[in-house]
Structure formats: C-alpha cells, structure tokens
Design an enzyme around this catalytic site. Structure first.
Site, PDB file in Angstrom:
ATOM      1  N   CYS A 118       0.818  -1.224   0.000  1.00 12.32           N
ATOM      2  CA  CYS A 118       0.000   0.000   0.000  1.00 12.32           C
ATOM      3  C   CYS A 118       0.846   1.266   0.000  1.00 12.32           C
ATOM      4  O   CYS A 118       0.321   2.361  -0.216  1.00 12.32           O
ATOM      5  CB  CYS A 118      -0.944   0.009   1.191  1.00 12.32           C
ATOM      6  SG  CYS A 118      -2.072  -1.376   1.172  1.00 12.32           S
ATOM      7  N   HIS A 168      -3.475   7.127   2.725  1.00 14.46           N
ATOM      8  CA  HIS A 168      -3.845   5.855   2.091  1.00 14.46           C
ATOM      9  C   HIS A 168      -5.255   5.489   2.533  1.00 14.46           C
ATOM     10  O   HIS A 168      -5.600   5.591   3.709  1.00 14.46           O
ATOM     11  CB  HIS A 168      -2.841   4.774   2.507  1.00 14.46           C
ATOM     12  CG  HIS A 168      -3.275   3.385   2.118  1.00 14.46           C
ATOM     13  ND1 HIS A 168      -3.719   3.083   0.849  1.00 14.46           N
ATOM     14  CD2 HIS A 168      -3.346   2.235   2.831  1.00 14.46           C
ATOM     15  CE1 HIS A 168      -4.042   1.803   0.804  1.00 14.46           C
ATOM     16  NE2 HIS A 168      -3.835   1.270   1.986  1.00 14.46           N
ATOM     17  N   ASN A 210      -9.978  -0.496  -0.401  1.00 16.99           N
ATOM     18  CA  ASN A 210      -8.522  -0.368  -0.344  1.00 16.99           C
ATOM     19  C   ASN A 210      -7.935  -0.854  -1.678  1.00 16.99           C
ATOM     20  O   ASN A 210      -8.006  -2.039  -1.991  1.00 16.99           O
ATOM     21  CB  ASN A 210      -7.998  -1.219   0.826  1.00 16.99           C
ATOM     22  CG  ASN A 210      -6.488  -1.145   0.992  1.00 16.99           C
ATOM     23  OD1 ASN A 210      -5.786  -0.649   0.114  1.00 16.99           O
ATOM     24  ND2 ASN A 210      -5.991  -1.649   2.105  1.00 16.99           N
TER      25      ASN A 210
END
Ligand code: ACO
Length: 325
Positions: A112, A252, A282
């Site tokens: 990520c 994020h 996500n």
C-alpha cells in the site's frame, strides 16, 4: 534540480461489488462493513483484464493532463503487488502499450506504500539527472489475490490505477521531501505467500490457498495509525511547516477509522482530509494517486497548495511526501 507533479489521471473498472453483494458471498452485512471500514463498494476488473490495462488508462489521462506525449517520458515506474506476470515487469508492458520508447521501466513492490515509494524513487532519479520526465503509477488488481471466502479480507479490497507525471523543476517547489520506512520483521501481518521461491506455484499452493492475501487486521490497524502519524510529523518538521500550513491531507485509503484516528492525532480538520474509500475500498498502491486525481477533478487541489500524503502497508512499509503543487 527537483521534480514537480504536472499531470494526474486515474481509472477504475466500471463494475462494482457492493456490500449487499458481498452479503451473498460471505457471512457479513452492510452495517458491519460500513461501521468497521467506511467502505460501501469497490471496483472489480472483468476477467481477461491485465493490470497494465488499468495502468494504461490512468497513464493516458495523466499524460493528457500534463500535455505531454508518452515519447517524452524518460522513466516509467509502476508500484504494484499484483503484476501482469512474474516476468517481465508490468512497467515494461505499460511502456510498450503507451509507446514510451525512450523510457526505462521498472516495477516497485511496497504494497500500500507503493505509490509513495515510486514517487520517491522517481523524484530521486530526476534529482540525480537520470531523466527529466517520469510517469509514476500505482495500480492494483487486488481481486486477483483476494479470497472471496474470507470475510475478514474480501470486504476490503478493490481494483484501480492512478498515475502522476513528474517533470524536473528548478524553483524549489514541487516534491519538497519524501520519507520512507520499512520493518521486515513484521512481514507476516500482511502477506500473500504463494507463487514465489518459498512456495512455488503448484497444486499444493492452490490447495492451501496460499495464492491469496492474508492480513492480521487488528494488529495492522495499530501499527498503521502510529506509523502514519510519525511519518507525517517527519515530513512537516523536515520542511519547517505545521499541519496548519497543509491545504490537503491525502492518506492511504484503507479504513475510515484509521484515517480518522490519524487525522485526529495530527490535528487536521475533516475538511482538509481527502476520503474516497467508500467508493473504491482499499486499492493498495493505487489509492493515493486515485485520490489525487479525484481531488484535482473536484477542485480541492490547486496550484500552490501544500499537499501532505501518507501511506502504510505490507512489508511492513510506510512513507510520506510533502508537495507544493
Ligand atoms: N463481517 C462480519 N464480521 C466480521 C467480518 C465481516 N466482514 N470480518 C471479521 N468479522 C468479525 C471477526 O470474526 C470478529 O469476530 P469475533 O469477535 O467473534 O472473533 C469481529 O468481527 C472483530 O474482528 P476484528 O478483526 O477485530 O475487526 P476490526 O475492528 O479490527 O476490523 C479490519 C477489521 C476492518 C480488517 C481492520 O482491522 C482494518 O482495517 N485493519 C487495517 C487494514 C490496513 O490498514 N491494511 C493496510 C494495508 S493492506 C495492504 O498492504 C495490501
């Protein structure tokens, strides 16, 4: 010589997977998913799609936004944990599809934090004189490694791509600083253990479902909040600014509760925090560049604005960047 962002673009496949649809796959419900994560739907690429196809769409939009041609690029970097194939790099497929014949191309795996890492590498290469224009892409097809029988992970992940064009900049603006960190001793918290040299592809890998992503969500959550706050402070103090100087905070997009906790600890007012995870889930390395492109589109990121980005993910990896747009 530094670098600045001159173009942004994003792409998500049109098909969505809603919380109601997930209720039919696993023992979950819309109320649990929205209160625990903030996610309502995620985009899923249709069969036959390659990650580089998502990269291509996002990159074309970023190049058009920058007003340059693919042949002007010197560097192509794709941050991803879901490449088209183990060999060659997805960035090479993207280079071919775009026609960026002059560029060298590489993939970067930082989960990520992939876009933060890729941005930092591209900025450093430009500063070192290894190129003048770079395409930095964060792109994932997490649906290809998501176990849709595991309710603790399948509700989280989605597919998409975001791209930024970087160009050299000599007036001290642009990318002011990047800060990267890793802790490999905590690798087990977020992992996909099948298909590499430890557990090569084979019937046993598939039988044991090692080809899917696994996450110790609760433990990851705590590290994410602590590290994202720490590395945000690092960016601010390196540049002698405070959180009040920041015009837009782009974290994020993993979980609304993480974003809220980080925002609260940093003292960022809600209206300066960019959130779109309710529509994408996500998307790992793609989450920040998708958010940047949407923020620009919505008029929330203008020339002269001070932008703080922060990411956290598997590795563990985390990082931040402070940018004057
Ligand atoms: N629906 C209903 N119940 C569920 C679901 C679901 N989808 N998933 C788990 N549960 C249950 C669990 O079984 C557990 O039940 P129990 O108490 O009977 O054992 C209960 O809900 C609580 O589970 P937790 O895992 O403690 O739930 P938590 O509040 O921690 O939320 C989540 C889980 C959403 C995964 C959260 O921990 C999270 O977002 N973690 C961080 C994710 C992250 O930041 N990842 C980083 C990047 S990922 C990357 O790099 C690719």
């Amino acid at each position: 010589m530094g670098s600045k962002i001159i173009g942004l673009g994003m792409f998500a496949p049109p098909k969505t997977l809603t919380n109601d649809e997930l209720e039919k796959l696993v023992d979950t419900n819309d109320e649990w998913i929205t209160t625990r994560t903030g996610i309502r739907e995620r985009h899923i690429a249709p069969p036959g799609t390659a990650n580089s196809d998502l990269c291509l769409e996002a990159s074309r939009r970023a190049l058009a936004d920058a007003g340059i041609d693919a042949s002007d690029l010197d560097i192509v970097i794709v941050g991803t944990v879901t490449p088209d194939m183990p060999l060659p790099a997805t960035a090479c497929f993207l280079q071919m599809k775009l026609g960026a014949g002059r560029a060298f191309a590489l993939d970067l795996n930082a989960a990520c934090s992939g876009f933060m890492y890729s941005l930092s590498v591209a900025d450093a290469l430009i500063r070192a004189g290894r190129g003048r224009k770079a395409l930095v892409v964060g792109a994932e097809m997490l649906s290809s490694i998501t176990d849709y029988t595991d309710r603790s992970t399948c509700i989280l992940f989605g597919d998409g791509a975001g791209a930024a064009v970087l160009s050299e900049c000599d007036n001290g603006d642009g990318v002011l600083s990047c800060h990267l960190h890793s802790d490999g001793s905590l690798w087990e918290l977020i992992r996909c253990t099948g298909g590499g040299t430890v557990n090569p592809y084979g019937p046993e890998t598939v039988q044991n479902r090692l080809n899917f992503i696994r996450m110790a969500g609760n433990e990851t959550f705590k590290h994410a909040v602590t590290r994202m706050v720490e590395v945000s402070h690092e960016a601010l103090s390196r540049n002698g600014v405070t959180i009040d100087d920041v015009d837009l905070f782009v974290p994020h997009q993993a979980n609304m509760r993480i974003i809220s906790a980080v925002g609260k600890r940093l003292g960022v007012p809600d209206e300066k925090v960019f959130v779109n995870l309710e529509r994408y889930g996500n998307t790992s390395a793609a989450s920040i560049p998708i958010a940047l492109a949407e923020a620009r589109e919505q008029g929330r990121l203008s020339s002269g604005d001070l932008l703080l980005m922060v990411a956290f993910g598997g590795g563990l990896t985390w990082g931040s960047a402070l940018v004057r747009m």
